[in-house]
Design a protein around this motif. Sequence first.
Motif, mmCIF file in Angstrom:
data_model
loop_
_atom_site.group_PDB
_atom_site.id
_atom_site.type_symbol
_atom_site.label_atom_id
_atom_site.label_comp_id
_atom_site.label_asym_id
_atom_site.label_seq_id
_atom_site.Cartn_x
_atom_site.Cartn_y
_atom_site.Cartn_z
ATOM 1 N N MET A 91 0.816 -1.217 0.000
ATOM 2 C CA MET A 91 0.000 0.000 0.000
ATOM 3 C C MET A 91 0.848 1.264 0.000
ATOM 4 S SD MET A 91 -3.087 -0.974 -0.270
ATOM 5 C CE MET A 91 -3.877 0.591 0.019
ATOM 6 N N GLY A 92 2.089 1.167 0.445
ATOM 7 C CA GLY A 92 2.982 2.326 0.387
ATOM 8 C C GLY A 92 2.845 3.262 1.576
ATOM 9 N N ALA A 93 3.287 4.505 1.367
ATOM 10 C CA ALA A 93 3.366 5.495 2.446
ATOM 11 C C ALA A 93 2.146 6.415 2.449
ATOM 12 C CB ALA A 93 4.638 6.318 2.290
ATOM 13 N N PRO A 94 1.867 7.064 3.581
ATOM 14 C CA PRO A 94 0.804 8.074 3.630
ATOM 15 C C PRO A 94 1.110 9.244 2.705
ATOM 16 C CG PRO A 94 1.506 7.430 5.845
ATOM 17 C CD PRO A 94 2.514 6.862 4.890
ATOM 18 N N GLY A 95 0.128 10.104 2.525
ATOM 19 C CA GLY A 95 0.321 11.300 1.716
ATOM 20 C C GLY A 95 -0.540 11.358 0.474
ATOM 21 N N ALA A 96 -1.468 10.396 0.330
ATOM 22 C CA ALA A 96 -2.302 10.348 -0.875
ATOM 23 C C ALA A 96 -3.114 11.627 -1.053
ATOM 24 C CB ALA A 96 -3.241 9.145 -0.812
ATOM 25 N N SER A 97 -3.703 12.120 0.015
ATOM 26 C CA SER A 97 -4.539 13.316 -0.078
ATOM 27 C C SER A 97 -3.729 14.504 -0.570
ATOM 28 C CB SER A 97 -5.172 13.631 1.284
ATOM 29 O OG SER A 97 -5.899 12.528 1.774
ATOM 30 N N GLY A 98 -2.518 14.663 -0.036
ATOM 31 C CA GLY A 98 -1.659 15.769 -0.456
ATOM 32 C C GLY A 98 -1.209 15.627 -1.894
ATOM 33 N N ARG A 99 -0.836 14.400 -2.281
ATOM 34 C CA ARG A 99 -0.405 14.180 -3.664
ATOM 35 C C ARG A 99 -1.546 14.449 -4.635
ATOM 36 N NH1 ARG A 99 2.707 10.132 -0.991
ATOM 37 N NH2 ARG A 99 1.043 8.596 -1.121
ATOM 38 N N ALA A 100 -2.745 13.986 -4.278
ATOM 39 C CA ALA A 100 -3.903 14.211 -5.144
ATOM 40 C C ALA A 100 -4.209 15.699 -5.265
ATOM 41 C CB ALA A 100 -5.122 13.466 -4.592
ATOM 42 N N ALA A 101 -4.190 16.410 -4.144
ATOM 43 C CA ALA A 101 -4.483 17.850 -4.158
ATOM 44 C C ALA A 101 -3.467 18.608 -5.003
ATOM 45 C CB ALA A 101 -4.499 18.387 -2.725
ATOM 46 N N GLU A 102 -2.188 18.265 -4.841
ATOM 47 C CA GLU A 102 -1.137 18.958 -5.590
ATOM 48 C C GLU A 102 -1.295 18.724 -7.096
ATOM 49 O OE1 GLU A 102 3.724 19.467 -5.414
ATOM 50 O OE2 GLU A 102 2.750 17.870 -4.274
ATOM 51 N N LEU A 103 -1.568 17.468 -7.478
ATOM 52 C CA LEU A 103 -1.759 17.159 -8.893
ATOM 53 C C LEU A 103 -2.985 17.856 -9.464
ATOM 54 C CD1 LEU A 103 -0.893 13.356 -9.205
ATOM 55 C CD2 LEU A 103 0.157 15.231 -10.478
#
Length: 372
Positions: free
Chosen positions: A350-362
């Motif tokens: 599943m990897g590392a946290p940070g999905a919300s931030g990565r999605a928002a930035e993209l």
Amino acid sequence: MNYYLIAGEASGDLHGSNLMKALKQHDSEAEFRYFGGDLMKAEGGTLKMHYSEMAFMGFIEVIANLGTVLKNIKLAKQDILENKPDVLILIDFPGFNLKIADFAKKQGIPVFYYISPKVWAWNQKRVLKIKKIVDRMFCILPFEVEFYRTWGMEVDYVGNPILDAIESNQPDSQFRLSNGLDERPLIALLPGSRRQELDRVLPEMLKTADRFPNCQFAIAGAPSFSEKDYQKYLGDKKIPVIVNATYNLLMNAEAAVVTSGTATLETALLKTPQVVVYKGNPISIGIARMLVNIKYISLVNLVMNDDVVKELIQEDCSGKKIGDELDLILHDQKYRAAMMQKYDKLAVRMGAPGASGRAAELMLKYLQGSAR
């Protein structure tokens, strides 16, 4: 920017709220209007409709509530038209959201889809429609990238927002004390957030309580239900219903009985051994079995493509079979250890946290035209 989000169930509310939080960090002028729930409401903006008025699952259930569904779709279209957002962000909930995506695309509104519909499970040709009406797809399951690529569609994999939610959870050292729980082994019951799940699944879960007198049980309550909603199933059973503390409940539990959905993945990532259950309308399940082309129903098993947790579906979702599985989890150390080892492999995948931030930035980069 003005963001319009649509989440139609509890998990979408959770992921929508974390996305909103991340968008505010990247866009100081962010304004929100949305269909969602209490968690999204806590982030600000305007809640147009609560997901509790929208969450119908299953072919027969949707048909039975078709008037309400169509009314909600009409309301969403009208509200989007009146407010002209800079972008529409749809969160899972495909039966509703794909219709809204088609409408918004025709109005010239950019359409982002966060958390892909499970098109890989059945009617895969829906991808062809998605390619036409969705500008960018942000996926949270690792195998979805290759699936979409086989259909000629490039998507963004941002990781899984469940990891963000778990990371931001604050462990409560007083959880047992504040909820009237003693030191006996705790079994968590997660019946879900839909009315039909309470009706069909919770009674089977509760049948197991008498079989484990040396354990205590607690129900993870959905914010959309009242205490009275649960009490009619509990009768004289003294089982607490704990709302807005599911992660702490799971962290304190020796085992869990979990209705199939996002909660199965949350339970696994919190390292709580579980049995996954589901029981729906027999006709809906019969239709689904003819159409669905997947080996598993739980996200845990789907991501790992392995029998990590036991799935008890429909006629197998009985108090006796749930109890048998709990007995194994609680008392067979080899069985329990094997599940926990597979949980460790799941966490790596599943990897590392940070999905919300990565999605928002993209999302912001795409809107500003700087992403390639």
